[in-house]
Design a protein around this motif. Structure first.
Motif, PDB file in Angstrom:
ATOM      1  N   SER A  29       0.813   0.637  -5.023  1.00  0.00           N
ATOM      2  CA  SER A  29       1.998  -0.617  -4.953  1.00  0.00           C
ATOM      3  C   SER A  29       2.078  -0.908  -3.814  1.00  0.00           C
ATOM      4  N   PRO A  30       2.800  -2.129  -3.451  1.00  0.00           N
ATOM      5  CA  PRO A  30       2.794  -2.727  -2.021  1.00  0.00           C
ATOM      6  C   PRO A  30       3.172  -1.609  -0.947  1.00  0.00           C
ATOM      7  N   SER A  47       6.634  -6.062   3.852  1.00  0.00           N
ATOM      8  CA  SER A  47       6.653  -6.179   2.544  1.00  0.00           C
ATOM      9  C   SER A  47       5.724  -7.523   1.915  1.00  0.00           C
ATOM     10  N   GLU A  48       6.110  -8.308   2.611  1.00  0.00           N
ATOM     11  CA  GLU A  48       5.370  -9.811   2.347  1.00  0.00           C
ATOM     12  C   GLU A  48       4.023  -9.720   2.633  1.00  0.00           C
ATOM     13  N   GLU A  51       2.266  -7.565  -0.204  1.00  0.00           N
ATOM     14  CA  GLU A  51       2.141  -8.461  -1.532  1.00  0.00           C
ATOM     15  C   GLU A  51       1.229  -9.472  -1.496  1.00  0.00           C
ATOM     16  N   LEU A  54      -1.952  -7.878  -1.919  1.00  0.00           N
ATOM     17  CA  LEU A  54      -2.211  -7.350  -3.325  1.00  0.00           C
ATOM     18  C   LEU A  54      -2.419  -8.624  -4.318  1.00  0.00           C
ATOM     19  N   LEU A  55      -1.774  -9.594  -3.964  1.00  0.00           N
ATOM     20  CA  LEU A  55      -2.035 -10.885  -4.855  1.00  0.00           C
ATOM     21  C   LEU A  55      -3.395 -11.345  -4.579  1.00  0.00           C
ATOM     22  N   GLY A  63       0.274  -6.823 -10.251  1.00  0.00           N
ATOM     23  CA  GLY A  63       0.909  -6.616  -9.075  1.00  0.00           C
ATOM     24  C   GLY A  63       0.496  -5.370  -8.279  1.00  0.00           C
TER      25      GLY A  63
END
Length: 152
Positions: A29-30, A47-48, A51, A54-55, A63
């Motif tokens: 996960s992130p 966090s951004e 993400e 991951l994207l 995700g």
């Protein structure tokens, strides 16, 4: 890399990945990615940022990173980026070469520049080519074009 060392490298990636797969679901996960980056590389991701990573790397768009995504991100990303740059440069080179000659001539450079609204006299096109013509044959090969583009 020999098959044995490659397999050993895969095992190491798998152990590393599993050690940060806190919930044991086989996905990162992130939050898990942030922890992994902090401990292994000393890099703190927001966090951004996690993400966004991951994207870009998530092959099935769920995700989360699976082991294959993680290995590609960790080990092959630079190689893939080099390959993508090479492909884009090859496509750009083909726009400049004329009649499939495999080189950029002053005439083909002039033609493309004119199409782009930046028309230049043929003599200036010869000078431009001369600046990057490493073997002195009066034209730019792909390798000379690549060197020119990577320089700028």
């Amino acid at each position: 890399m020999t098959p044995v060392s490659f397999a050993h490298g895969q095992d190491e990636f798998m152990r590393l990945f599993c050690s940060f797969d806190a919930d044991g679901d086989g996905k990162s996960s992130p939050a898990e990615l942030r922890q992994l980056m902090k401990v292994t590389v000393g890099e703190e991701l927001s966090s951004e940022e996690a993400e966004a990573v991951l994207l870009c790397a998530d092959s099935d768009a769920d995700g989360l990173l699976d082991l294959e995504d993680f290995m590609r991100l960790a080990g092959v990303a630079e190689h893939e980026e080099e390959r993508d740059v090479h492909i884009h440069l090859r496509q750009a080179f083909k726009q400049y070469e004329m009649d499939g000659e495999g080189c950029i001539t002053a005439k083909s450079l002039k033609r493309v520049l004119s199409r782009l609204g930046a028309s230049r006299p043929i003599d200036l096109c010869r000078v431009i080519i001369g600046l990057f013509d490493l073997d002195g044959d009066g034209v730019l090969s792909f390798d000379e074009f690549k060197a020119m583009m990577m320089r700028s």
